[in-house]
Design an enzyme around this catalytic site. Sequence first.
Site, PDB file in Angstrom:
ATOM      1  N   ARG A 140      10.324  36.536  15.299  1.00 42.60           N
ATOM      2  CA  ARG A 140      11.751  36.230  15.441  1.00 42.60           C
ATOM      3  C   ARG A 140      11.969  34.730  15.591  1.00 42.60           C
ATOM      4  O   ARG A 140      12.876  34.156  14.985  1.00 42.60           O
ATOM      5  CB  ARG A 140      12.325  36.968  16.657  1.00 42.60           C
ATOM      6  CG  ARG A 140      13.803  36.699  16.901  1.00 42.60           C
ATOM      7  CD  ARG A 140      14.275  37.405  18.144  1.00 42.60           C
ATOM      8  NE  ARG A 140      14.193  38.854  17.980  1.00 42.60           N
ATOM      9  CZ  ARG A 140      14.274  39.713  19.004  1.00 42.60           C
ATOM     10  NH1 ARG A 140      14.412  39.260  20.247  1.00 42.60           N
ATOM     11  NH2 ARG A 140      14.217  41.012  18.779  1.00 42.60           N
ATOM     12  N   THR A 161      10.204  45.908  27.081  1.00 43.50           N
ATOM     13  CA  THR A 161       9.451  44.670  27.273  1.00 43.50           C
ATOM     14  C   THR A 161       8.677  44.698  28.588  1.00 43.50           C
ATOM     15  O   THR A 161       7.866  43.809  28.838  1.00 43.50           O
ATOM     16  CB  THR A 161      10.403  43.457  27.271  1.00 43.50           C
ATOM     17  OG1 THR A 161      11.419  43.662  28.271  1.00 43.50           O
ATOM     18  CG2 THR A 161      11.077  43.308  25.915  1.00 43.50           C
ATOM     19  N   LYS A 194       9.852  45.590  17.498  1.00 44.38           N
ATOM     20  CA  LYS A 194      10.011  46.954  18.015  1.00 44.38           C
ATOM     21  C   LYS A 194      11.194  47.662  17.346  1.00 44.38           C
ATOM     22  O   LYS A 194      11.080  48.820  16.940  1.00 44.38           O
ATOM     23  CB  LYS A 194      10.190  46.905  19.540  1.00 44.38           C
ATOM     24  CG  LYS A 194       8.972  46.371  20.281  1.00 44.38           C
ATOM     25  CD  LYS A 194       9.134  46.491  21.777  1.00 44.38           C
ATOM     26  CE  LYS A 194      10.207  45.562  22.316  1.00 44.38           C
ATOM     27  NZ  LYS A 194       9.847  44.131  22.130  1.00 44.38           N
ATOM     28  N   THR A 195      12.318  46.984  17.243  1.00 40.48           N
ATOM     29  CA  THR A 195      13.483  47.587  16.592  1.00 40.48           C
ATOM     30  C   THR A 195      13.204  47.860  15.122  1.00 40.48           C
ATOM     31  O   THR A 195      13.582  48.914  14.589  1.00 40.48           O
ATOM     32  CB  THR A 195      14.707  46.668  16.740  1.00 40.48           C
ATOM     33  OG1 THR A 195      14.968  46.430  18.123  1.00 40.48           O
ATOM     34  CG2 THR A 195      15.935  47.290  16.099  1.00 40.48           C
ATOM     35  N   ASP A 215      16.673  51.064  23.090  1.00 34.82           N
ATOM     36  CA  ASP A 215      16.094  49.756  23.386  1.00 34.82           C
ATOM     37  C   ASP A 215      16.185  49.477  24.883  1.00 34.82           C
ATOM     38  O   ASP A 215      17.112  49.942  25.562  1.00 34.82           O
ATOM     39  CB  ASP A 215      16.849  48.687  22.604  1.00 34.82           C
ATOM     40  CG  ASP A 215      16.099  47.368  22.533  1.00 34.82           C
ATOM     41  OD1 ASP A 215      14.902  47.354  22.895  1.00 34.82           O
ATOM     42  OD2 ASP A 215      16.688  46.348  22.123  1.00 34.82           O
TER      43      ASP A 215
END
Length: 344
Positions: free
Chosen positions: A212, A153, A59-60, A104
């Site tokens: 990740r 999230t 997302k980032t 975020d």
Amino acid sequence: MMGSEAELAFEGALRPKSLAEFVGQQRVRGQLQLLLDAATIQNRTPDHILLAGPPGLGKTTLAMIVAHESGRPLRMSSGPAIQHAGDLAAVLSSLVPGEVLFVDEIHRMARSAEELLYLAMEDFRIDIMVGKGAGATSIPLDLAPFTLVGATTRSGLLPNPLRDRFGFTAHLEFYDADELVHVLRRAAAMLELSVEDAALIEIANRSRGTPRIANRLLRRVRDYALVHGGEANRAVVRAALELYDVDELGLDRLDRAVMMILLTRFNGGPVGLNTLAVSVGEESETIESVVEPFLVRIGLIIRTPRGRMATREGWQHFGMQPRDDITARTAQKSGSQPLFEDEL
């Protein structure tokens, strides 16, 4: 310097600079590309974007790509850092025309700041209250046009008025093994690390569908191969991940602790969340948000009205068999046993 350059290369592998370099999320990439291209043709700022999905899916990175491909500056913040309407007003009033504001964990923003954001997203202005009591007045402040990119999230925690003001909502999905292999191959190339395809597949299968985690495991494999002076082959991957308590399905120490407690102490359940958390010495929020989603997704446990229960696959993965007598007795009691709110 060599070590620092390797770390920078690794970070570069994590952060693609364009949608063409971004691996996976094909549908989302196509939708974002169309949105950005249309904004460029019309010479306007792109619509506000909401990126929803589990942690570690990019997302980032996508927010950075939106700013890069739009040719706009990027301002980054987070929901927990915006606890008052004044905090958000200070950020919004300092934006330059066309700037991309990334927030975020936007669902954790204060409610007063959310209400201020409604008007800012629609009309690019905010109302600032001056004074208190009967003498208080509202002063409108025009804002430069901007694009808000929110990441969450838990999109269900966003209030409907805020969710509806986003022009585009992207739902990011977990990656399959082939996509993770591509991610790992790209990261290994930027690290100048020679890794066999079989080793990459092994890492991908243990990465829980998350880039990740895949890159983090690759980093540990690299360290193991460096210390032991071997090549990053499949045997090295297995040895390294065994050292770090990551098994064939990607279960870590806490995952296995939860499963073993569920299987051995509670005979596969059902057992309540709070009881399970106390038994493994963790917070119930950690079990519910970190451990449980993955165990449910791969089919090792299920959630029932009476609590968590192990599935047949859960028993088989740990090489155990349920005790039929206790299982039958538990099933007989399921209709009459009282239901406690704590056990949900």
